[in-house]
Design a protein around this motif. Structure first.
Motif, PDB file in Angstrom:
ATOM      1  N   VAL A 234       0.839  -1.201   0.000  1.00 42.46           N
ATOM      2  CA  VAL A 234       0.000   0.000   0.000  1.00 42.46           C
ATOM      3  C   VAL A 234       0.874   1.252   0.000  1.00 42.46           C
ATOM      4  N   VAL A 235       1.900   1.255   0.836  1.00 37.60           N
ATOM      5  CA  VAL A 235       2.801   2.411   0.894  1.00 37.60           C
ATOM      6  C   VAL A 235       3.459   2.642  -0.464  1.00 37.60           C
ATOM      7  N   HIS A 236       3.884   1.561  -1.116  1.00 35.43           N
ATOM      8  CA  HIS A 236       4.476   1.700  -2.453  1.00 35.43           C
ATOM      9  C   HIS A 236       3.480   2.312  -3.431  1.00 35.43           C
ATOM     10  N   ALA A 237       2.222   1.898  -3.346  1.00 34.79           N
ATOM     11  CA  ALA A 237       1.204   2.445  -4.242  1.00 34.79           C
ATOM     12  C   ALA A 237       1.011   3.943  -4.031  1.00 34.79           C
ATOM     13  N   LEU A 238       1.263   4.414  -2.808  1.00 31.19           N
ATOM     14  CA  LEU A 238       1.048   5.827  -2.482  1.00 31.19           C
ATOM     15  C   LEU A 238       2.321   6.662  -2.577  1.00 31.19           C
ATOM     16  N   GLU A 239       3.460   6.040  -2.894  1.00 36.12           N
ATOM     17  CA  GLU A 239       4.730   6.778  -2.950  1.00 36.12           C
ATOM     18  C   GLU A 239       4.705   7.952  -3.928  1.00 36.12           C
TER      19      GLU A 239
ATOM     20  N   PHE B 248       2.553  10.076  -4.289  1.00 38.38           N
ATOM     21  CA  PHE B 248       1.688  11.132  -3.759  1.00 38.38           C
ATOM     22  C   PHE B 248       2.202  11.537  -2.379  1.00 38.38           C
ATOM     23  N   PRO B 249       3.267  12.337  -2.341  1.00 35.25           N
ATOM     24  CA  PRO B 249       3.916  12.633  -1.062  1.00 35.25           C
ATOM     25  C   PRO B 249       3.085  13.505  -0.133  1.00 35.25           C
ATOM     26  N   ASN B 250       2.098  14.214  -0.654  1.00 34.73           N
ATOM     27  CA  ASN B 250       1.284  15.078   0.204  1.00 34.73           C
ATOM     28  C   ASN B 250      -0.188  14.728   0.025  1.00 34.73           C
TER      29      ASN B 250
ATOM     30  N   GLY C 123      -3.475  11.566   6.530  1.00 32.08           N
ATOM     31  CA  GLY C 123      -4.174  12.851   6.609  1.00 32.08           C
ATOM     32  C   GLY C 123      -5.138  13.155   5.489  1.00 32.08           C
ATOM     33  N   ALA C 124      -5.555  12.136   4.726  1.00 31.75           N
ATOM     34  CA  ALA C 124      -6.538  12.397   3.664  1.00 31.75           C
ATOM     35  C   ALA C 124      -7.801  13.008   4.273  1.00 31.75           C
TER      36      ALA C 124
END
Length: 357
Positions: free
Chosen positions: A160-165, A167-169, A195-196
């Motif tokens: 999941v973290v890789h998928a969101l990499e 999108f840093p903010n 923080g979404a």
């Protein structure tokens, strides 16, 4: 030199579940392995059944047989090989199942998830669906405040973290998750930790959506598996009048991906995070993608950086992984639950306790 935990030499055999070809998961007895230099022998405490494991059994991924599957697990160190000095006998650890060569073109580019010599427990090496398994010492992760059951989620969270990499903010962003299975609900919790501002979830199963609501989905909407979805379109339009900044598809279904194009807002991003049936095909509107200036990317696997972030996030963040568990089983029940997971319905994560019958 092999150091072994007291009492662990009582039996030189172990129970395991081996994948022996599409549709074939076979309970068996195997010799208990011994650690070589730089290796440790784990008594598997708990292992997860991942949807990737299900796809392997269905024949969607090529895995050399026979193979003990299971790449999500934690265990107790019961023996160490020569050169292992930073782990203690009896210590409980999580496991990073993936290793990367560091030398191929993709590793040198900083894209190790595409490593040409990628190795993974439960895939290229025997994994955690057994009473004992070998790992390299550098794959062991001290648990810190985590329980062994939480450590099972480190590998899924790293994906999941890789998928969101990219999108840093994510602070204040409006996101949509398609699919309320374990990975969808893990992505929901990850986005909330990052923080979404609002995270909506859609799924055909009302029971899964009840869990999504309890975990903070707003809104959580039942969507039909096929056909037009005017009611859902309208409800999502109220939640995100300009469309969603980020849409994550965890289903791998072509129907869902086509809907993601419709539900994502201008200059938004779509992440393809679900494993697809190899026979499935997409029918998309290039004009709609062009007009909205959408970015569509896939995310497969994890990286050393995303795994390290997953360990930090799981240890310090706010996650309810127990809410994602559907069943706990012993080794002998694994073939049956894998068959059940191939069918649609209200299911979740299966945890396997190899020490149980």
């Amino acid at each position: 030199v092999i150091e072994e935990h007291s009492g662990s030499q009582a039996s030189r055999c172990m129970r395991a579940i081996r994948f022996q070809g599409p549709g074939q998961l076979v309970p068996t007895h195997l010799p208990k392995p011994s650690p070589g230099p730089g290796e440790i022998l784990l008594r598997v405490i708990v292992a997860g059944v991942c949807q990737t494991d299900v796809h392997i059994v269905q024949g969607h991924f090529a895995v050399r047989q026979p193979r003990v599957l299971g790449h999500e697990f934690s265990g107790e160190v019961i023996a160490t090989g020569a050169g292992v000095s930073d782990l203690t006998l009896g210590q409980a650890v999580g496991v990073n199942p993936a290793t990367f060569c560091g030398e191929c073109v993709y590793c040198r580019r900083g894209q190790p998830q595409q490593c040409q010599r990628f190795r993974c427990l439960g895939n290229t090496e025997d994994g955690g669906w057994a009473e004992y398994t070998l790992i390299r010492a550098d794959q062991a992760v001290p648990l810190g405040p985590l329980r062994p059951e939480q450590a099972v989620w480190l590998e899924p969270l790293s994906c999941v973290v890789h998928a969101l990499e990219p999108f840093p903010n994510l602070e204040g962003k409006i996101a949509l998750i398609i699919g309320a299975g374990p990975m969808g609900l893990l992505a929901l919790q990850t986005l909330r930790n990052y923080g979404a501002g609002l995270v909506a979830v859609v799924d055909p199963n009302p029971g899964k959506l009840e869990r999504a609501s309890r975990l903070g989905a707003e809104p959580a909407l039942v969507v039909e598996r096929a056909g037009d979805t005017p009611a859902v379109d309208a409800a999502l339009g109220v939640a995100a009048p300009l469309g969603f900044d980020l849409t994550i598809d965890t289903t791998g279904k072509s129907t869902s991906i086509a809907r993601a194009v419709r539900w994502t807002g201008r200059v938004g991003s779509i992440v393809l995070f679900g494993v697809s049936d190899p026979a499935d095909r997409l029918a998309l509107s290039p004009g709609q993608i062009f007009d909205k200036e959408l970015t569509i990317r896939a995310a497969a696997g994890s990286t050393p950086n995303s795994f390290a972030e997953a360990v930090h996030l799981m240890q310090t963040g706010d996650f309810d992984t127990d809410a994602l568990v559907w069943r706990t089983v012993g080794l002998g029940e694994v073939p049956g639950v894998v068959s059940a997971l191939m069918q649609p319905g209200e299911k979740g994560k299966v945890l396997v306790y190899p020490g149980e019958a």
